[in-house]
Motif scaffolding. Structure first.
Motif, PDB file in Angstrom:
ATOM      1  N   GLY A 105       0.795  -1.219   0.000  1.00  0.00           N
ATOM      2  CA  GLY A 105       0.000   0.000   0.000  1.00  0.00           C
ATOM      3  C   GLY A 105       0.826   1.266   0.000  1.00  0.00           C
ATOM      4  N   ILE A 106       2.097   1.180  -0.386  1.00  0.00           N
ATOM      5  CA  ILE A 106       2.958   2.362  -0.465  1.00  0.00           C
ATOM      6  C   ILE A 106       2.580   3.147  -1.721  1.00  0.00           C
ATOM      7  N   PRO A 107       2.307   4.436  -1.605  1.00  0.00           N
ATOM      8  CA  PRO A 107       1.860   5.209  -2.781  1.00  0.00           C
ATOM      9  C   PRO A 107       2.910   5.244  -3.885  1.00  0.00           C
ATOM     10  N   ILE A 108       2.448   5.228  -5.129  1.00  0.00           N
ATOM     11  CA  ILE A 108       3.348   5.321  -6.271  1.00  0.00           C
ATOM     12  C   ILE A 108       3.870   6.749  -6.426  1.00  0.00           C
ATOM     13  N   ASN A 109       3.090   7.726  -6.025  1.00  0.00           N
ATOM     14  CA  ASN A 109       3.528   9.118  -6.067  1.00  0.00           C
ATOM     15  C   ASN A 109       4.753   9.302  -5.176  1.00  0.00           C
ATOM     16  N   PRO A 110       5.880   9.782  -5.702  1.00  0.00           N
ATOM     17  CA  PRO A 110       7.114   9.866  -4.910  1.00  0.00           C
ATOM     18  C   PRO A 110       6.983  10.707  -3.643  1.00  0.00           C
ATOM     19  N   GLU A 111       6.300  11.840  -3.716  1.00  0.00           N
ATOM     20  CA  GLU A 111       6.159  12.678  -2.533  1.00  0.00           C
ATOM     21  C   GLU A 111       5.374  11.956  -1.440  1.00  0.00           C
ATOM     22  N   ALA A 112       4.326  11.237  -1.822  1.00  0.00           N
ATOM     23  CA  ALA A 112       3.542  10.491  -0.842  1.00  0.00           C
ATOM     24  C   ALA A 112       4.345   9.332  -0.264  1.00  0.00           C
ATOM     25  N   ALA A 113       5.179   8.687  -1.090  1.00  0.00           N
ATOM     26  CA  ALA A 113       6.014   7.594  -0.605  1.00  0.00           C
ATOM     27  C   ALA A 113       7.053   8.100   0.392  1.00  0.00           C
ATOM     28  N   VAL A 114       7.626   9.269   0.140  1.00  0.00           N
ATOM     29  CA  VAL A 114       8.559   9.869   1.089  1.00  0.00           C
ATOM     30  C   VAL A 114       7.855  10.154   2.413  1.00  0.00           C
ATOM     31  N   ALA A 115       6.626  10.639   2.347  1.00  0.00           N
ATOM     32  CA  ALA A 115       5.862  10.941   3.563  1.00  0.00           C
ATOM     33  C   ALA A 115       5.663   9.701   4.421  1.00  0.00           C
ATOM     34  N   VAL A 116       5.517   8.545   3.793  1.00  0.00           N
ATOM     35  CA  VAL A 116       5.384   7.288   4.532  1.00  0.00           C
ATOM     36  C   VAL A 116       6.656   7.015   5.332  1.00  0.00           C
ATOM     37  N   ILE A 117       7.817   7.198   4.712  1.00  0.00           N
ATOM     38  CA  ILE A 117       9.085   6.968   5.405  1.00  0.00           C
ATOM     39  C   ILE A 117       9.265   7.965   6.542  1.00  0.00           C
ATOM     40  N   VAL A 118       8.951   9.221   6.290  1.00  0.00           N
ATOM     41  CA  VAL A 118       9.096  10.260   7.309  1.00  0.00           C
ATOM     42  C   VAL A 118       8.185   9.976   8.504  1.00  0.00           C
ATOM     43  N   ALA A 119       6.974   9.450   8.254  1.00  0.00           N
ATOM     44  CA  ALA A 119       6.034   9.159   9.338  1.00  0.00           C
ATOM     45  C   ALA A 119       6.555   8.084  10.281  1.00  0.00           C
ATOM     46  N   GLY A 120       7.337   7.140   9.760  1.00  0.00           N
ATOM     47  CA  GLY A 120       8.059   6.208  10.623  1.00  0.00           C
ATOM     48  C   GLY A 120       7.332   4.959  11.073  1.00  0.00           C
ATOM     49  N   CYS A 121       6.195   4.606  10.457  1.00  0.00           N
ATOM     50  CA  CYS A 121       5.484   3.378  10.832  1.00  0.00           C
ATOM     51  C   CYS A 121       6.029   2.191  10.030  1.00  0.00           C
ATOM     52  N   THR A 122       6.296   1.092  10.716  1.00  0.00           N
ATOM     53  CA  THR A 122       6.874  -0.075  10.050  1.00  0.00           C
ATOM     54  C   THR A 122       6.012  -1.314  10.237  1.00  0.00           C
ATOM     55  N   ARG A 123       6.235  -2.263   9.348  1.00  0.00           N
ATOM     56  CA  ARG A 123       5.556  -3.566   9.388  1.00  0.00           C
ATOM     57  C   ARG A 123       6.582  -4.636   9.061  1.00  0.00           C
ATOM     58  N   ARG A 124       6.540  -5.742   9.780  1.00  0.00           N
ATOM     59  CA  ARG A 124       7.449  -6.847   9.505  1.00  0.00           C
ATOM     60  C   ARG A 124       6.808  -7.791   8.480  1.00  0.00           C
ATOM     61  N   ILE A 125       7.608  -8.194   7.491  1.00  0.00           N
ATOM     62  CA  ILE A 125       7.103  -9.057   6.423  1.00  0.00           C
ATOM     63  C   ILE A 125       8.041 -10.240   6.220  1.00  0.00           C
ATOM     64  N   ASP A 126       7.509 -11.280   5.573  1.00  0.00           N
ATOM     65  CA  ASP A 126       8.317 -12.439   5.221  1.00  0.00           C
ATOM     66  C   ASP A 126       9.223 -12.124   4.043  1.00  0.00           C
ATOM     67  N   VAL A 127      10.285 -12.905   3.920  1.00  0.00           N
ATOM     68  CA  VAL A 127      11.162 -12.849   2.753  1.00  0.00           C
ATOM     69  C   VAL A 127      11.309 -14.271   2.221  1.00  0.00           C
ATOM     70  N   GLY A 128      11.098 -14.447   0.914  1.00  0.00           N
ATOM     71  CA  GLY A 128      11.266 -15.759   0.308  1.00  0.00           C
ATOM     72  C   GLY A 128      12.713 -16.037  -0.029  1.00  0.00           C
ATOM     73  N   THR A 129      13.064 -17.326  -0.099  1.00  0.00           N
ATOM     74  CA  THR A 129      14.405 -17.723  -0.518  1.00  0.00           C
ATOM     75  C   THR A 129      14.304 -18.819  -1.580  1.00  0.00           C
ATOM     76  N   VAL A 130      15.215 -18.773  -2.542  1.00  0.00           N
ATOM     77  CA  VAL A 130      15.348 -19.853  -3.510  1.00  0.00           C
ATOM     78  C   VAL A 130      16.838 -20.076  -3.701  1.00  0.00           C
ATOM     79  N   ASN A 131      17.289 -21.290  -3.402  1.00  0.00           N
ATOM     80  CA  ASN A 131      18.718 -21.567  -3.317  1.00  0.00           C
ATOM     81  C   ASN A 131      19.322 -20.526  -2.368  1.00  0.00           C
ATOM     82  N   ASP A 132      20.272 -19.730  -2.761  1.00  0.00           N
ATOM     83  CA  ASP A 132      20.839 -18.727  -1.843  1.00  0.00           C
ATOM     84  C   ASP A 132      20.356 -17.317  -2.173  1.00  0.00           C
ATOM     85  N   GLN A 133      19.282 -17.194  -2.960  1.00  0.00           N
ATOM     86  CA  GLN A 133      18.771 -15.888  -3.368  1.00  0.00           C
ATOM     87  C   GLN A 133      17.512 -15.526  -2.580  1.00  0.00           C
TER      88      GLN A 133
END
Length: 303
Positions: A105-133
């Protein structure tokens, strides 16, 4: 989770100048907005994607977060270093597809996306792996690899998101089926396929849905295989597929696996991770549960 912002934060910034929107006035505006939002920028000198994770690890003690501006391939290049250091990730969706941003749900608009980072709210997510990638969105083989080869930088810059369906049409006419064996904890499947994908997030390929109820923090890998089909069947199939409602279609294998899965193909095939070709079959797919912290809008802090 909300990060304490009483003091200025220090960020290692990667901007992919080759991405669709990662250069010129747009990039300069993003940097100014981050700085005015209380973030001191340490701009990366890394020129190659292969160097990004190494630089993140080398400079981890100097910064509080990592900001990556570009497409999904640029984010993928930084994943290993970010997961290893545990630094939170800020995503600036400056590429063509931006599927991780779409999932979160991160906005595609660059200014809005920067505002998300500045606001400082985070969420933990999974990361997939395939072989060592590592991958955030999806790892796939077959049709998607050929599609990635056809999606040149010039094509994406000229046509934007339209470059995906244009290239997909050419790819569908040219792709040949392959044999595969898929093994999980409780099943073994032999199949003929045009494409196999193992998804972690919800979207990939410019907005295609891996599965309509998939979540990037559900600690489950979503598998599907597209079997050979007649040309007249493709329009209906692609319509259902874009909405993630393909599991009940004929000539489709699809399931969710909470445990690792193994894939062998004949012949051995290259594997595309977040749109970058990084490894080959045979392959083991697995998850790193909740391994990555990402800045998200306040309404997406919890999945």
């Amino acid at each position: 989770m909300r990060i304490n912002m009483q003091s200025r934060r220090r960020a290692l910034l990667f901007l992919n100048a080759q991405s669709r929107n990662g250069h010129g006035n747009m990039a300069n505006g993003v940097a100014r907005q981050l700085q005015s939002g209380g973030i001191t920028l340490i701009e990366s000198l890394s020129k190659r994607a292969d160097d990004m994770s190494q630089e993140i690890v080398r400079r981890a003690d100097e910064v509080d977060l990592v900001i990556v501006g570009g497409g999904d391939g640029t984010v993928n290049a930084a994943l290993k270093g970010i997961v290893e250091t545990g630094l939170p990730l800020g995503v600036l969706p400056l590429g063509t597809a931006n599927d991780l941003a779409r999932t979160l749900g991160i906005p595609i608009n660059p200014e809005a996306a920067v505002a998300v980072i500045v606001a400082g709210c985070t969420r933990r997510i999974d990361v997939g792996t395939v072989n060592d990638q590592l991958f955030a969105n999806v790892a796939s083989m077959g049709m998607s690899v050929e599609l990635a080869r056809r999606l040149t930088g010039n094509l994406k810059r000229r046509w934007g998101r339209l470059s995906y369906p244009l290239s997909a049409l050419k790819t569908m006419l040219a792709i040949k089926p392959f044999a595969a064996e898929v093994v999980t904890k409780d099943r073994k499947i032999q199949l003929k396929s045009l494409q196999i994908a193992v998804g972690n997030g919800l979207y990939y390929g410019g907005g295609m849905s891996v599965y309509e109820v998939a979540s990037i923090d559900d600690q489950c890998l979503d598998f599907y295989s597209v079997e050979p089909r007649q040309s007249w069947q493709w329009p209906l199939f692609l319509s259902a597929f874009r909405r993630g409602r393909h599991r009940n279609l004929r000539k489709m294998q699809a399931f969710c696996s909470p445990s690792p899965l193994y894939i062998r193909t004949d012949p051995p095939l290259p594997i595309n991770t977040d749109r970058e070709i990084t490894t080959t079959t045979p392959a083991r797919f697995d998850l790193l549960p909740l391994a990555l912290s990402v800045f998200v809008p306040t309404d997406r802090v919890e999945g």
